[in-house]
Design a protein around this motif. Structure first.
Motif, PDB file in Angstrom:
ATOM      1  N   TRP A 108       0.840  -1.192   0.000  1.00  0.00           N
ATOM      2  CA  TRP A 108       0.000   0.000   0.000  1.00  0.00           C
ATOM      3  C   TRP A 108       0.877   1.245   0.000  1.00  0.00           C
ATOM      4  O   TRP A 108       1.875   1.304   0.721  1.00  0.00           O
ATOM      5  N   TRP A 109       0.502   2.225  -0.792  1.00  0.00           N
ATOM      6  CA  TRP A 109       1.160   3.529  -0.814  1.00  0.00           C
ATOM      7  C   TRP A 109       0.099   4.618  -0.858  1.00  0.00           C
ATOM      8  O   TRP A 109      -0.903   4.487  -1.566  1.00  0.00           O
ATOM      9  N   ILE A 110       0.338   5.672  -0.125  1.00  0.00           N
ATOM     10  CA  ILE A 110      -0.434   6.903  -0.288  1.00  0.00           C
ATOM     11  C   ILE A 110       0.432   7.795  -1.161  1.00  0.00           C
ATOM     12  O   ILE A 110       1.500   8.242  -0.743  1.00  0.00           O
ATOM     13  N   TYR A 111      -0.014   8.001  -2.390  1.00  0.00           N
ATOM     14  CA  TYR A 111       0.760   8.801  -3.340  1.00  0.00           C
ATOM     15  C   TYR A 111       0.514  10.297  -3.155  1.00  0.00           C
ATOM     16  O   TYR A 111       1.400  11.105  -3.392  1.00  0.00           O
ATOM     17  N   ARG A 112      -0.696  10.674  -2.786  1.00  0.00           N
ATOM     18  CA  ARG A 112      -1.026  12.094  -2.637  1.00  0.00           C
ATOM     19  C   ARG A 112      -2.000  12.277  -1.481  1.00  0.00           C
ATOM     20  O   ARG A 112      -2.902  11.460  -1.287  1.00  0.00           O
ATOM     21  N   ALA A 149      -8.657  -2.948   5.868  1.00  0.00           N
ATOM     22  CA  ALA A 149      -9.673  -3.956   5.525  1.00  0.00           C
ATOM     23  C   ALA A 149      -9.095  -5.062   4.652  1.00  0.00           C
ATOM     24  O   ALA A 149      -9.673  -6.142   4.548  1.00  0.00           O
ATOM     25  N   ASP A 150      -7.955  -4.805   4.024  1.00  0.00           N
ATOM     26  CA  ASP A 150      -7.266  -5.803   3.200  1.00  0.00           C
ATOM     27  C   ASP A 150      -6.303  -6.575   4.099  1.00  0.00           C
ATOM     28  O   ASP A 150      -5.216  -6.102   4.404  1.00  0.00           O
ATOM     29  N   ALA A 151      -6.708  -7.762   4.510  1.00  0.00           N
ATOM     30  CA  ALA A 151      -5.909  -8.556   5.454  1.00  0.00           C
ATOM     31  C   ALA A 151      -4.625  -9.115   4.841  1.00  0.00           C
ATOM     32  O   ALA A 151      -3.808  -9.682   5.551  1.00  0.00           O
ATOM     33  N   THR A 152      -4.419  -8.937   3.540  1.00  0.00           N
ATOM     34  CA  THR A 152      -3.208  -9.473   2.900  1.00  0.00           C
ATOM     35  C   THR A 152      -2.001  -8.558   3.062  1.00  0.00           C
ATOM     36  O   THR A 152      -0.886  -8.971   2.752  1.00  0.00           O
ATOM     37  N   ARG A 153      -2.212  -7.330   3.533  1.00  0.00           N
ATOM     38  CA  ARG A 153      -1.113  -6.382   3.715  1.00  0.00           C
ATOM     39  C   ARG A 153      -1.198  -5.772   5.103  1.00  0.00           C
ATOM     40  O   ARG A 153      -2.286  -5.551   5.616  1.00  0.00           O
ATOM     41  N   SER A 154      -0.037  -5.492   5.681  1.00  0.00           N
ATOM     42  CA  SER A 154      -0.040  -4.984   7.052  1.00  0.00           C
ATOM     43  C   SER A 154       0.798  -3.719   7.217  1.00  0.00           C
ATOM     44  O   SER A 154       1.242  -3.399   8.317  1.00  0.00           O
ATOM     45  N   ARG A 155       1.030  -3.015   6.123  1.00  0.00           N
ATOM     46  CA  ARG A 155       1.772  -1.757   6.225  1.00  0.00           C
ATOM     47  C   ARG A 155       1.458  -0.871   5.028  1.00  0.00           C
ATOM     48  O   ARG A 155       0.984  -1.342   4.004  1.00  0.00           O
ATOM     49  N   VAL A 156       1.760   0.404   5.228  1.00  0.00           N
ATOM     50  CA  VAL A 156       1.527   1.384   4.173  1.00  0.00           C
ATOM     51  C   VAL A 156       2.707   2.353   4.160  1.00  0.00           C
ATOM     52  O   VAL A 156       3.272   2.675   5.203  1.00  0.00           O
ATOM     53  N   PHE A 157       3.071   2.788   2.970  1.00  0.00           N
ATOM     54  CA  PHE A 157       4.191   3.704   2.766  1.00  0.00           C
ATOM     55  C   PHE A 157       3.698   5.012   2.166  1.00  0.00           C
ATOM     56  O   PHE A 157       2.639   5.074   1.540  1.00  0.00           O
ATOM     57  N   LEU A 158       4.510   6.036   2.321  1.00  0.00           N
ATOM     58  CA  LEU A 158       4.283   7.309   1.641  1.00  0.00           C
ATOM     59  C   LEU A 158       5.608   8.041   1.568  1.00  0.00           C
ATOM     60  O   LEU A 158       6.546   7.724   2.301  1.00  0.00           O
TER      61      LEU A 158
END
Length: 144
Positions: free
Chosen positions: A70-74, A100-109
């Motif tokens: 997951w990435w927050i681009y903007r 809500a997506d149990a397949t991923r457990s982190r997010v980047f930006l």
């Protein structure tokens, strides 16, 4: 009440016309460019940030095609609406979608370190710098 809404023709120009303060412009890609990017990068999800019936900002996120994360681009809030909690609420809403997506457990930006308000917003949400730098952007990550 802050909501995230798909961008349709009816509000397209309202979203395009949103802008940050002049001194923040170097830290934020225009909404027009971001919407165009979403048309050639189908994984990108562009959303308008609304406060009731009023568009107050723009957000775009995705599962990045390079790393599968997951990435927050903007994330931008129009200058007229900054300091009212719109960015905090929008960030919480998009993170809720991602969790809500149990397949991923982190997010980047990526964020410019000089964008103090943005850095503070992300740190309050639990993001931490990873030490990675891409161009002028320093990468932050949130794990859950």
């Amino acid at each position: 009440m802050i909501t995230l809404q798909e961008i349709h023709m009816e509000q397209f120009w309202d979203v395009i016309d949103l802008s940050v303060r002049p001194e923040q412009a170097e830290f934020c890609t225009s909404n027009a460019v971001s919407i165009a990017q979403s048309k050639v990068q189908s994984e990108c999800i562009p959303l308008a940030i609304y406060d009731g019936e009023t568009p107050v900002g723009f957000l775009m996120y995705c599962v990045d095609r390079d790393d599968g994360e997951w990435w927050i681009y903007r994330l931008m809030v129009d200058a007229r609406f900054q300091g009212r909690g719109c960015g905090t609420a929008a960030l919480a809403l998009v993170l809720e979608r991602m969790r809500a997506d149990a397949t991923r457990s982190r997010v980047f930006l990526g964020v410019h370190r000089q964008a103090a308000a943005a850095v503070a917003l992300y740190e309050r949400a639990g993001f931490r710098f990873t030490g990675q730098v891409f161009g002028a952007e320093h990468i932050m990550r949130l794990d859950w």
